[in-house]
Write a protein that holds these residues in place. Structure first.
Motif, PDB file in Angstrom:
ATOM      1  N   ILE A   1     -21.318  33.047   2.294  1.00  0.00           N
ATOM      2  CA  ILE A   1     -20.937  31.794   2.900  1.00  0.00           C
ATOM      3  C   ILE A   1     -20.881  30.780   2.042  1.00  0.00           C
ATOM      4  O   ILE A   1     -20.112  29.704   2.007  1.00  0.00           O
ATOM      5  N   LEU A   2     -21.893  30.689   1.185  1.00  0.00           N
ATOM      6  CA  LEU A   2     -21.905  29.586   0.158  1.00  0.00           C
ATOM      7  C   LEU A   2     -20.663  29.747  -0.579  1.00  0.00           C
ATOM      8  O   LEU A   2     -20.006  28.453  -0.820  1.00  0.00           O
ATOM      9  N   ARG A   3     -20.302  30.802  -1.292  1.00  0.00           N
ATOM     10  CA  ARG A   3     -19.079  30.963  -2.007  1.00  0.00           C
ATOM     11  C   ARG A   3     -17.605  30.762  -1.127  1.00  0.00           C
ATOM     12  O   ARG A   3     -16.654  30.057  -1.655  1.00  0.00           O
ATOM     13  N   LEU A   4     -17.831  30.871  -0.038  1.00  0.00           N
ATOM     14  CA  LEU A   4     -16.538  30.561   1.005  1.00  0.00           C
ATOM     15  C   LEU A   4     -16.563  29.297   1.199  1.00  0.00           C
ATOM     16  O   LEU A   4     -15.509  28.511   0.880  1.00  0.00           O
ATOM     17  N   ILE A   5     -17.725  28.513   1.448  1.00  0.00           N
ATOM     18  CA  ILE A   5     -17.465  26.953   1.563  1.00  0.00           C
ATOM     19  C   ILE A   5     -17.062  26.497   0.138  1.00  0.00           C
ATOM     20  O   ILE A   5     -16.264  25.461   0.206  1.00  0.00           O
ATOM     21  N   ALA A   6     -17.548  27.032  -0.951  1.00  0.00           N
ATOM     22  CA  ALA A   6     -17.203  26.487  -2.106  1.00  0.00           C
ATOM     23  C   ALA A   6     -15.560  26.686  -2.125  1.00  0.00           C
ATOM     24  O   ALA A   6     -14.899  25.599  -2.732  1.00  0.00           O
ATOM     25  N   GLY A   7     -15.192  27.619  -1.944  1.00  0.00           N
ATOM     26  CA  GLY A   7     -13.577  27.895  -2.061  1.00  0.00           C
ATOM     27  C   GLY A   7     -12.894  27.088  -1.194  1.00  0.00           C
ATOM     28  O   GLY A   7     -11.777  26.517  -1.628  1.00  0.00           O
ATOM     29  N   ILE A   8     -13.245  26.520   0.083  1.00  0.00           N
ATOM     30  CA  ILE A   8     -12.779  25.745   0.822  1.00  0.00           C
ATOM     31  C   ILE A   8     -12.615  24.418   0.270  1.00  0.00           C
ATOM     32  O   ILE A   8     -11.832  23.824   0.265  1.00  0.00           O
ATOM     33  N   VAL A   9     -13.821  24.022  -0.156  1.00  0.00           N
ATOM     34  CA  VAL A   9     -13.908  22.583  -0.593  1.00  0.00           C
ATOM     35  C   VAL A   9     -13.094  22.235  -1.867  1.00  0.00           C
ATOM     36  O   VAL A   9     -12.122  21.391  -1.908  1.00  0.00           O
ATOM     37  N   PHE A  10     -13.293  23.374  -2.810  1.00  0.00           N
ATOM     38  CA  PHE A  10     -12.248  23.134  -4.143  1.00  0.00           C
ATOM     39  C   PHE A  10     -10.733  23.253  -3.840  1.00  0.00           C
ATOM     40  O   PHE A  10      -9.993  22.791  -4.607  1.00  0.00           O
ATOM     41  N   THR A  11     -10.508  24.172  -2.872  1.00  0.00           N
ATOM     42  CA  THR A  11      -9.029  24.280  -2.251  1.00  0.00           C
ATOM     43  C   THR A  11      -8.535  22.880  -1.801  1.00  0.00           C
ATOM     44  O   THR A  11      -7.285  22.349  -2.132  1.00  0.00           O
ATOM     45  N   HIS A  12      -9.239  22.142  -1.037  1.00  0.00           N
ATOM     46  CA  HIS A  12      -9.187  20.833  -0.491  1.00  0.00           C
ATOM     47  C   HIS A  12      -8.988  20.139  -1.773  1.00  0.00           C
ATOM     48  O   HIS A  12      -7.880  18.913  -1.656  1.00  0.00           O
ATOM     49  N   GLU A  13      -9.706  20.078  -2.744  1.00  0.00           N
ATOM     50  CA  GLU A  13      -9.418  19.493  -3.978  1.00  0.00           C
ATOM     51  C   GLU A  13      -8.337  19.563  -4.918  1.00  0.00           C
ATOM     52  O   GLU A  13      -8.025  19.214  -5.938  1.00  0.00           O
ATOM     53  N   GLN A  14      -7.704  20.891  -4.412  1.00  0.00           N
ATOM     54  CA  GLN A  14      -6.520  21.362  -4.914  1.00  0.00           C
ATOM     55  C   GLN A  14      -6.828  21.958  -6.419  1.00  0.00           C
ATOM     56  O   GLN A  14      -6.010  22.262  -7.373  1.00  0.00           O
ATOM     57  N   ASP A  15      -8.257  22.341  -6.563  1.00  0.00           N
ATOM     58  CA  ASP A  15      -8.747  22.878  -7.749  1.00  0.00           C
ATOM     59  C   ASP A  15      -8.853  24.373  -7.682  1.00  0.00           C
ATOM     60  O   ASP A  15     -10.033  24.841  -7.554  1.00  0.00           O
ATOM     61  N   TYR A  16      -7.809  25.094  -7.776  1.00  0.00           N
ATOM     62  CA  TYR A  16      -7.741  26.396  -7.314  1.00  0.00           C
ATOM     63  C   TYR A  16      -8.265  27.246  -8.237  1.00  0.00           C
ATOM     64  O   TYR A  16      -8.964  28.606  -7.807  1.00  0.00           O
ATOM     65  N   ASN A  17      -8.255  26.931  -9.362  1.00  0.00           N
ATOM     66  CA  ASN A  17      -8.696  27.798 -10.399  1.00  0.00           C
ATOM     67  C   ASN A  17     -10.531  27.877 -10.045  1.00  0.00           C
ATOM     68  O   ASN A  17     -11.113  28.763 -10.281  1.00  0.00           O
ATOM     69  N   GLU A  18     -10.983  26.758 -10.065  1.00  0.00           N
ATOM     70  CA  GLU A  18     -12.490  26.602  -9.656  1.00  0.00           C
ATOM     71  C   GLU A  18     -12.858  27.381  -8.306  1.00  0.00           C
ATOM     72  O   GLU A  18     -13.858  28.085  -8.144  1.00  0.00           O
ATOM     73  N   ALA A  19     -11.850  27.302  -7.437  1.00  0.00           N
ATOM     74  CA  ALA A  19     -11.968  27.823  -6.052  1.00  0.00           C
ATOM     75  C   ALA A  19     -12.152  29.409  -6.152  1.00  0.00           C
ATOM     76  O   ALA A  19     -13.188  30.233  -5.918  1.00  0.00           O
ATOM     77  N   LEU A  20     -11.040  29.833  -6.971  1.00  0.00           N
ATOM     78  CA  LEU A  20     -11.339  31.322  -7.294  1.00  0.00           C
ATOM     79  C   LEU A  20     -12.364  31.962  -8.089  1.00  0.00           C
ATOM     80  O   LEU A  20     -12.725  33.029  -7.943  1.00  0.00           O
ATOM     81  N   LYS A  21     -13.167  31.065  -8.996  1.00  0.00           N
ATOM     82  CA  LYS A  21     -14.217  31.580  -9.639  1.00  0.00           C
ATOM     83  C   LYS A  21     -15.295  31.928  -8.626  1.00  0.00           C
ATOM     84  O   LYS A  21     -15.930  32.801  -9.135  1.00  0.00           O
ATOM     85  N   HIS A  22     -15.283  31.603  -7.438  1.00  0.00           N
ATOM     86  CA  HIS A  22     -16.189  31.641  -6.550  1.00  0.00           C
ATOM     87  C   HIS A  22     -15.919  32.762  -5.228  1.00  0.00           C
ATOM     88  O   HIS A  22     -16.623  33.245  -4.476  1.00  0.00           O
ATOM     89  N   THR A  23     -14.576  32.608  -5.096  1.00  0.00           N
ATOM     90  CA  THR A  23     -14.009  33.675  -4.077  1.00  0.00           C
ATOM     91  C   THR A  23     -13.300  34.929  -4.514  1.00  0.00           C
ATOM     92  O   THR A  23     -13.201  35.710  -3.806  1.00  0.00           O
ATOM     93  N   ASN A  24     -12.936  34.927  -5.821  1.00  0.00           N
ATOM     94  CA  ASN A  24     -12.093  36.257  -6.198  1.00  0.00           C
ATOM     95  C   ASN A  24     -12.730  37.374  -6.232  1.00  0.00           C
ATOM     96  O   ASN A  24     -12.228  38.493  -6.026  1.00  0.00           O
ATOM     97  N   ALA A  25     -14.101  37.525  -6.239  1.00  0.00           N
ATOM     98  CA  ALA A  25     -14.970  38.846  -6.288  1.00  0.00           C
ATOM     99  C   ALA A  25     -14.907  39.226  -4.713  1.00  0.00           C
ATOM    100  O   ALA A  25     -15.162  40.590  -4.597  1.00  0.00           O
ATOM    101  N   GLY A  26     -14.348  38.631  -3.827  1.00  0.00           N
ATOM    102  CA  GLY A  26     -14.345  38.910  -2.255  1.00  0.00           C
ATOM    103  C   GLY A  26     -15.784  39.308  -2.017  1.00  0.00           C
ATOM    104  O   GLY A  26     -16.648  38.763  -2.261  1.00  0.00           O
ATOM    105  N   GLY A  27     -15.707  40.452  -1.098  1.00  0.00           N
ATOM    106  CA  GLY A  27     -16.917  40.952  -0.558  1.00  0.00           C
ATOM    107  C   GLY A  27     -17.139  40.548   1.184  1.00  0.00           C
ATOM    108  O   GLY A  27     -17.555  41.437   1.799  1.00  0.00           O
ATOM    109  N   THR A  28     -16.168  39.858   1.544  1.00  0.00           N
ATOM    110  CA  THR A  28     -16.287  39.746   2.952  1.00  0.00           C
ATOM    111  C   THR A  28     -14.455  39.554   3.187  1.00  0.00           C
ATOM    112  O   THR A  28     -13.899  39.074   2.358  1.00  0.00           O
TER     113      THR A  28
END
Length: 290
Positions: A106-133
């Motif tokens: 959930i922390l990784r998901l929220i990080a992905g949402i926040v960094f996507t809002h910031e349009q910092d897609y590379n930073e978002a993917l650092k936390h979401t790319n491994a998947g898991g859910t």
């Protein structure tokens, strides 16, 4: 051995399809394990966030709450006012670097949402790319589509289909990808949203999905009908207002009222920013010939 019943199926489904009030109203689910109770609470608080009730979430989640709920509180703080953004991102990065909690989905998901809002897609993917859910996979699809990488989005969708082809998020991700690819895929996307509208209560998300498909296919009258129905459900929904602006322009109707509503309720929306840039360019051009 039979699989254990999924007590949170309806709650999750309501949340995924944008029926946020229904998710909140029907969240009193009995016999939940401690982990399921935390997931239930995080979905309920995220539903409140989606409805704009940021302060309720900030006040109700205290310092003793488990990591997933603390992450949801950070999202509420981030969205509640521009002044909070820097400190929220700083806290988020601190938590992500903590080995004890940094891998929490959930922390990784929220990080992905926040960094996507910031349009910092590379930073978002650092936390979401491994998947898991499934939610992390679905967010990856959205991020890749924002980066105009439908090839990577398609890989994520394939991974989701291997886990569960009929999952609501798999179907939604499939529709998003079809819309991005365009052409004959638009009809397939429309059928997915049509299927949702027959199975579940109609939400702004489903109506907007159908309307965007209609606009792609040139059916602007049908799109307008769907969007006005969505506006009746939520008069401040940014996607409904933005889509109505586009739809009215194609129909030759006045769109200024919808654009004004969008400016008032969502001044940071991409359409508002583009309109402002266009107005400024026009004003400069007028002055140069005056």
């Amino acid at each position: 051995m039979a699989a254990a019943p999924d007590h949170l199926f309806n709650l999750r489904n309501n949340f995924y399809l944008g029926a946020f009030q229904a998710a909140i109203n029907n969240s009193d689910v009995p016999n939940l394990s401690p982990d399921d109770a935390v997931e239930r609470d995080s979905l309920v608080y995220r539903s409140y966030i989606a409805l704009g009730s940021y302060q309720l979430v900030v006040h109700e989640i205290d310092a003793s709450a488990p990591t997933p709920l603390q992450a949801v509180k950070l999202l509420a703080l981030y969205l509640s006012s521009p002044e909070n953004k820097e400190s929220t991102i700083s806290s988020l990065k601190e938590w992500l670097a903590d080995p004890a909690i940094g891998s929490n989905p959930i922390l990784r998901l929220i990080a992905g949402i926040v960094f996507t809002h910031e349009q910092d897609y590379n930073e978002a993917l650092k936390h979401t790319n491994a998947g898991g859910t499934m939610e992390l996979h679905a967010l990856n699809v959205q991020i890749f589509l924002k980066m105009h990488r439908s090839d990577y989005a398609e890989r994520q969708l394939r991974a989701m289909q291997q886990i569960e082809e009929d999952h609501t998020l798999t179907q939604l991700a499939n529709a998003w990808l079809n819309l991005a690819v365009g052409g004959s895929k638009i009809q397939e996307a429309y059928l997915i949203f049509q299927d949702f509208s027959e199975k579940y209560q109609m939400t702004s998300l489903i109506l907007n999905g159908k309307a965007v498909c209609c606009m792609h296919m040139g059916n602007f009258d049908e799109a307008e009908t769907l969007l006005l129905e969505a506006l009746n459900k939520d008069a401040k929904d940014p996607e409904t207002l933005a889509n109505l602006v586009v739809c009215c322009l194609h129909l030759g109707k006045a769109s200024s009222r919808f654009l004004s509503q969008l400016k008032l309720s969502h001044p940071d929306h991409v359409l508002v920013k583009r309109a402002s840039t266009a107005e400024e360019s026009f004003d400069r051009a007028v002055q140069s010939v005056a």
